[in-house]
Write an enzyme that holds these catalytic residues in place. Structure first.
Site, PDB file in Angstrom:
ATOM      1  CB  SER A 154      70.249 100.683  13.721  1.00 51.02           C
ATOM      2  OG  SER A 154      71.180 100.052  14.597  1.00 51.02           O
ATOM      3  CD  GLU A 206      72.820  89.020  16.127  1.00 53.27           C
ATOM      4  OE1 GLU A 206      71.893  88.250  16.416  1.00 53.27           O
ATOM      5  OE2 GLU A 206      72.680  90.270  16.090  1.00 53.27           O
ATOM      6  CG  ASN A 243      66.203  88.253  14.165  1.00 57.29           C
ATOM      7  OD1 ASN A 243      65.874  87.393  14.980  1.00 57.29           O
ATOM      8  ND2 ASN A 243      67.452  88.400  13.756  1.00 57.29           N
ATOM      9  CD1 TRP A 244      60.349  89.406  17.540  1.00 55.38           C
ATOM     10  CD2 TRP A 244      59.482  87.829  18.880  1.00 55.38           C
ATOM     11  NE1 TRP A 244      58.982  89.567  17.538  1.00 55.38           N
ATOM     12  CE2 TRP A 244      58.425  88.611  18.356  1.00 55.38           C
ATOM     13  CE3 TRP A 244      59.171  86.769  19.735  1.00 55.38           C
ATOM     14  CZ2 TRP A 244      57.086  88.367  18.681  1.00 55.38           C
ATOM     15  CZ3 TRP A 244      57.836  86.516  20.051  1.00 55.38           C
ATOM     16  CH2 TRP A 244      56.810  87.310  19.530  1.00 55.38           C
ATOM     17  CE  LYS A 245      69.110  90.672  16.012  1.00 56.85           C
ATOM     18  NZ  LYS A 245      70.253  91.593  15.891  1.00 56.85           N
ATOM     19  CD  GLU A 264      69.938  91.769   9.232  1.00 63.26           C
ATOM     20  OE1 GLU A 264      68.919  92.306   9.670  1.00 63.26           O
ATOM     21  OE2 GLU A 264      70.556  90.886   9.847  1.00 63.26           O
ATOM     22  CG  HIS A 272      71.288  87.309  11.865  1.00 61.26           C
ATOM     23  ND1 HIS A 272      72.232  87.827  12.714  1.00 61.26           N
ATOM     24  CD2 HIS A 272      70.337  88.263  11.723  1.00 61.26           C
ATOM     25  CE1 HIS A 272      71.853  89.056  13.071  1.00 61.26           C
ATOM     26  NE2 HIS A 272      70.707  89.332  12.490  1.00 61.26           N
ATOM     27  N   GLY A 311      72.293  96.516  15.801  1.00 60.26           N
ATOM     28  CA  GLY A 311      72.289  96.709  17.246  1.00 60.26           C
ATOM     29  C   GLY A 311      73.162  97.848  17.728  1.00 60.26           C
ATOM     30  N   GLY A 348      65.458  94.148  14.355  1.00 59.79           N
ATOM     31  CA  GLY A 348      65.857  93.533  15.613  1.00 59.79           C
ATOM     32  C   GLY A 348      65.209  94.242  16.789  1.00 59.79           C
ATOM     33  N   GLY A 349      65.953  95.121  17.423  1.00 57.10           N
ATOM     34  CA  GLY A 349      65.507  95.763  18.667  1.00 57.10           C
ATOM     35  C   GLY A 349      64.120  96.375  18.584  1.00 57.10           C
TER      36      GLY A 349
HETATM   37  P1  13P Z   1      68.744  95.766  15.033  1.00 59.08           P
HETATM   38  O1  13P Z   1      67.472  96.259  14.363  1.00 59.08           O
HETATM   39  O2  13P Z   1      68.600  95.581  16.507  1.00 59.08           O
HETATM   40  O3  13P Z   1      69.934  96.585  14.641  1.00 59.08           O
HETATM   41  O4  13P Z   1      69.007  94.272  14.457  1.00 59.08           O
HETATM   42  C1  13P Z   1      68.970  94.062  13.106  1.00 59.08           C
HETATM   43  C2  13P Z   1      69.054  92.606  12.849  1.00 59.08           C
HETATM   44  O5  13P Z   1      70.063  91.973  13.104  1.00 59.08           O
HETATM   45  C3  13P Z   1      67.871  91.932  12.297  1.00 59.08           C
HETATM   46  O6  13P Z   1      68.159  90.632  11.904  1.00 59.08           O
END
Ligand code: 13P
Length: 248
Positions: free
Chosen positions: A211, A96, A9-11, A166, A94, A172, A232-233
């Site tokens: 994470s 967020e 997930n590149w956000k 999640e 998600h 994050g 994510g990251g």
């Molecule tokens: P991180 O891997 O950066 O914690 O993000 C997870 C995420 O929200 C994937 O959708």
């Protein structure tokens, strides 16, 4: 056997040139990856990933969608538009989007339905906040989030979906759920679905997200009910993402 699925997930990250470097690095390292792999990218880059990834082992998708089919909804993107770019997956719900943009369980269920109606696979995110975990209501929260989709679309719809657990407190933050903590919720999700339809439950791919990194992926992905990751990251770094894919 469920095939593991590792999705990035590149956000809201990337640029044409950064994406090109990331995609070419990933493609060069895919030979020894057994898991399914996908990247979920910002809308403006769907054309880029479509042209770069078609005919490769990496699938692609989006991170959000409108619940509406078309119309006067300035700034929105509907499912048929995503299908035009051959998206396989669309992330819905998600945390967020739930927390920052106020998406409710009902809205997420509507988006889930819109994605399936257009012939794509929702990656349906569920998970509790830290306050909810500390209050001991993790299962209630996850259950309520799932019930909204099951009520609208039926349990059979989960045969054409991916669930991503999640925990919000792990996203994050660098704080990962322990393999035992994650496994417990994954087993709960599968048991909940099994109570309604055993066949759907056995086939359901349940990703962990929060994470996930190369140094914890093997242990997390080794749990019996963890069928992949939503990353994510670490999905923005070629070596890290490939290492997680290889752990799957
Ligand atoms: P991180 O891997 O950066 O914690 O993000 C997870 C995420 O929200 C994937 O959708």
């Amino acid at each position: 056997m469920r095939r593991k699925l590792v999705a990035g997930n590149w956000k809201m990250h990337g640029s044409l040139s950064e994406n090109e470097a990331l995609l070419s690095g990933l493609l060069a390292g895919m030979a020894d990856v057994k898991a399914g792999v996908a990247v979920c990218v910002p809308f403006p880059y769907l054309a880029q990933v479509q042209s770069r990834l078609q005919g490769t082992p990496i699938a692609w998708g989006a991170q959000n969608v409108s619940q509406e089919a078309k119309g006067a909804f300035t700034g929105e993107v509907c499912a048929s538009m995503l299908k035009d770019f051959s998206c396989a997956y669309v992330i819905v719900g998600h945390s967020e989007r739930r927390a920052i943009y106020g998406e409710t369980d009902g809205l997420v269920a509507d988006k889930f339905a819109a994605v399936q109606a257009a012939g794509m696979t929702p990656i349906f995110c569920v998970g509790e906040t830290l306050a909810e975990r500390e209050a001991g209501v993790t299962q209630d929260v996850v259950s309520r989030q799932m019930d909204a989709v099951i009520a609208k679309c039926g349990v059979a719809s989960l045969a054409r979906a991916v669930v991503a657990y999640e925990p919000v407190w792990a996203i994050g933050t660098g704080v990962t759920a322990s393999p035992e903590q994650a496994q417990a919720v994954h087993a709960f999700i599968r048991a909940k679905v099994r109570a309604l339809d055993a066949g759907v439950a056995e086939g359901l791919v349940i990703q962990y997200g929060g994470s996930m990194k190369p140094n914890n992926a093997v242990e997390l992905l080794g749990q019996p009910d963890i069928d992949g990751g939503l990353i994510g990251g670490a999905a923005l770094n070629v070596d890290d993402f490939l290492a997680i894919c290889r752990a799957g």
